[in-house]
Design a protein around this motif. Structure first.
Motif, PDB file in Angstrom:
ATOM      1  N   ARG A   1    -103.415  51.291  50.628  1.00  0.00           N
ATOM      2  CA  ARG A   1    -102.953  51.791  49.345  1.00  0.00           C
ATOM      3  C   ARG A   1    -102.218  53.111  49.572  1.00  0.00           C
ATOM      4  O   ARG A   1    -102.686  53.976  50.311  1.00  0.00           O
ATOM      5  CB  ARG A   1    -104.126  52.037  48.391  1.00  0.00           C
TER       6      ARG A   1
ATOM      7  N   LEU B   1    -101.180  56.325  47.706  1.00  0.00           N
ATOM      8  CA  LEU B   1    -101.542  57.046  46.487  1.00  0.00           C
ATOM      9  C   LEU B   1    -100.695  58.302  46.325  1.00  0.00           C
ATOM     10  O   LEU B   1    -100.501  59.060  47.293  1.00  0.00           O
ATOM     11  CB  LEU B   1    -103.031  57.434  46.524  1.00  0.00           C
TER      12      LEU B   1
ATOM     13  N   PRO C   1    -107.677  54.809  42.626  1.00  0.00           N
ATOM     14  CA  PRO C   1    -107.486  53.971  41.445  1.00  0.00           C
ATOM     15  C   PRO C   1    -108.637  54.134  40.461  1.00  0.00           C
ATOM     16  O   PRO C   1    -109.788  54.385  40.846  1.00  0.00           O
ATOM     17  CB  PRO C   1    -107.460  52.553  42.027  1.00  0.00           C
ATOM     18  N   GLU C   2    -108.342  53.968  39.182  1.00  0.00           N
ATOM     19  CA  GLU C   2    -109.334  54.236  38.145  1.00  0.00           C
ATOM     20  C   GLU C   2    -110.517  53.294  38.221  1.00  0.00           C
ATOM     21  O   GLU C   2    -111.617  53.623  37.768  1.00  0.00           O
ATOM     22  CB  GLU C   2    -108.668  54.129  36.761  1.00  0.00           C
TER      23      GLU C   2
ATOM     24  N   SER D   1    -112.174  52.458  40.808  1.00  0.00           N
ATOM     25  CA  SER D   1    -113.014  52.728  41.984  1.00  0.00           C
ATOM     26  C   SER D   1    -114.475  52.921  41.595  1.00  0.00           C
ATOM     27  O   SER D   1    -114.790  53.612  40.619  1.00  0.00           O
ATOM     28  CB  SER D   1    -112.514  53.974  42.718  1.00  0.00           C
TER      29      SER D   1
END
Length: 453
Positions: free
Chosen positions: A26, A28, A140-141, A143
């Protein structure tokens, strides 16, 4: 604020941090956040063992990790030496000085709620320096806490990280990964160690947890994981000595383990701990122990052997049982001696017991060390000769190769053989003076040198 700044970073296609997240890469976006708005992670592996230093504040962390009191406790632990929380960790000071000189080179990592996943210590250092902002990427939200733990560990174990986990916190992190069902070889690779080292650390972690359980007293005192922080090499040597001895005699290995664990509790140096072998207690220590701390052990109970009628065997070897009883008493005394809320009489009695034990061990180590040195001298000459035989055997193989390739310096080899003859004569003269009744080997040496003198 996090979401707004992420949106701005996305529009500007700004800096990104690449992480491994749920089995995929990912990328970020990195944003700048006020350091005073972020929360330290109460479950960070960096200070997992140190949390137990203050049981009351540790309970506060469990009940409300985001309160000012809990966050202040985490701030203190992040700056302290793992083995001595009353002192600032030199590694923290080095990190702080590096940040002051060069600034923040690598971004940290937070959740959308501002909890630091990676960069807890950097945040503490930036706060101490009076810096206002820290650069962080955002998970990410969706997680979960399992995601947070996995990502933190992966980032901290990258080879470029600046401040290693302490030894005990590494043991805890390895144990957590094993409980998640991961293969030992995969964990070893992540921690940049061999699988054999991982097995060693698992054994040490088990020994420490067992020692803590054995140290618990009726008044609630107990040792903590951090009490073993400075004993990494001694514990690893204990593992090697234990496994080597256990291969031939498990009871002797247990006796050795208990004697060495007692010496670790008493704070002996690694070179002293090595002197404790399986017979250390019975041969050297027991006569020196004062009656006040000498363990009282009942005889080992018998255990029936299934399928063999009335045949029984002792439940535990007597020597190992006595050693274990003494170690148990020292573990409890150590726990009570450093118990902050215990009454003074209890602390004084525990400290006195430790002092008496230390004095007995000191006096026992003198003859033990002398005997070890004597044994080393006894084995020095045979081991030297054995090494020389290995070299000559290698020489024979290399001579054959040189003959096959016609790559031999014959004059140099002849000179070396003449030197061997002189050395053999010297060895024979010393052997003749040493052995009154030579064995077969010495007799051969004397005859050979005499025949060719």
């Amino acid at each position: 604020m996090v979401k707004e700044r992420l949106e701005e970073a996305s529009k500007a296609n700004g800096e990104k941090l690449t992480i491994e997240w749920r089995g995929e890469q990912r990328h970020l976006y990195v944003i700048s956040m006020p350091v005073d708005l972020l929360f330290y992670n109460p479950d960070t592996h960096r200070i997992r063992a140190q949390r137990s230093l203050d049981p009351e504040r540790d309970r506060g962390l469990d009940e409300d990790p985001w309160s000012p009191a809990s966050q202040d406790y985490l701030d203190r632990l992040l700056k302290s030496q793992p083995s001595d929380p009353d002192k600032i960790d030199p590694d923290f000071e080095a990190l702080r000085d590096n940040l002051e000189t060069f600034g923040q080179m690598t971004p940290g990592l937070i959740t959308v709620f501002g909890v630091l996943v990676n960069g807890n210590t950097r945040c503490a250092a930036l706060r101490e320096l009076g810096e206002k902002y820290i650069r962080v990427a955002v998970l990410p939200e969706t997680s979960t806490w399992d995601d947070i733990s996995t990502v933190e560990l992966a980032l901290q174990l990258r080879k470029e990280h600046k401040r290693d986990y302490s030894y005990i916190n590494r043991l805890i992190a390895i144990d957590e990964q094993l409980k998640l069902g991961r293969r030992p070889e995969d964990i070893a690779r992540d921690f940049h160690i061999k699988t054999a080292t991982l097995e060693q650390d698992r054994w040490v972690h088990t020994i420490i947890r067992d020692a803590i359980a054995r140290s618990q007293t009726d008044d609630g005192a107990a040792l903590r994981m951090v009490d073993f922080e400075d004993h990494q090499e001694k514990l690893r040597e204990l593992y090697r000595a234990y496994t080597k001895t256990a291969a031939s005699d498990r009871d002797e290995a247990e006796a050795l383990k208990e004697s060495r664990l007692a010496m670790i509790v008493l704070g002996y140096a690694k070179t002293d701990v090595r002197l404790a072998q399986a017979d250390f207690h019975t041969k050297y220590l027991d006569p020196k122990l004062p009656e006040a701390i000498k363990p009282s052990v009942t005889s080992a109970s018998a255990v029936a052997v299934p399928g063999l009628g009335d045949l029984t065997v002792p439940e535990t070897a007597p020597t190992a049982k006595v050693n274990k009883a003494l170690t148990d008493s020292l573990l409890k005394a150590k726990a009570q001696s450093q118990q902050g809320h215990a009454d003074q009489a209890t602390v004084a009695a525990a400290s006195d017991a430790l002092m008496q034990a230390k004095d007995a061990f000191d006096r026992a180590l003198t003859p033990a060390g002398r005997d070890v040195r004597l044994q080393q001298r006894r084995l020095a000459a045979p081991e030297r000769l054995s090494d020389a035989c290995d070299d000559i055997e290698l020489c024979a193989g290399e001579l054959a190769q040189a003959r096959a390739t016609r790559a031999l310096d014959e004059a140099a080899f002849d000179d070396a053989v003449l030197r061997l003859r002189e050395v053999m004569r010297k060895l024979a003269r010393e052997a003749a003076r040493t052995f009154i009744e030579p064995g077969d080997g010495v007799a051969w040496l004397l005859d050979t040198v005499e025949d060719h003198s």
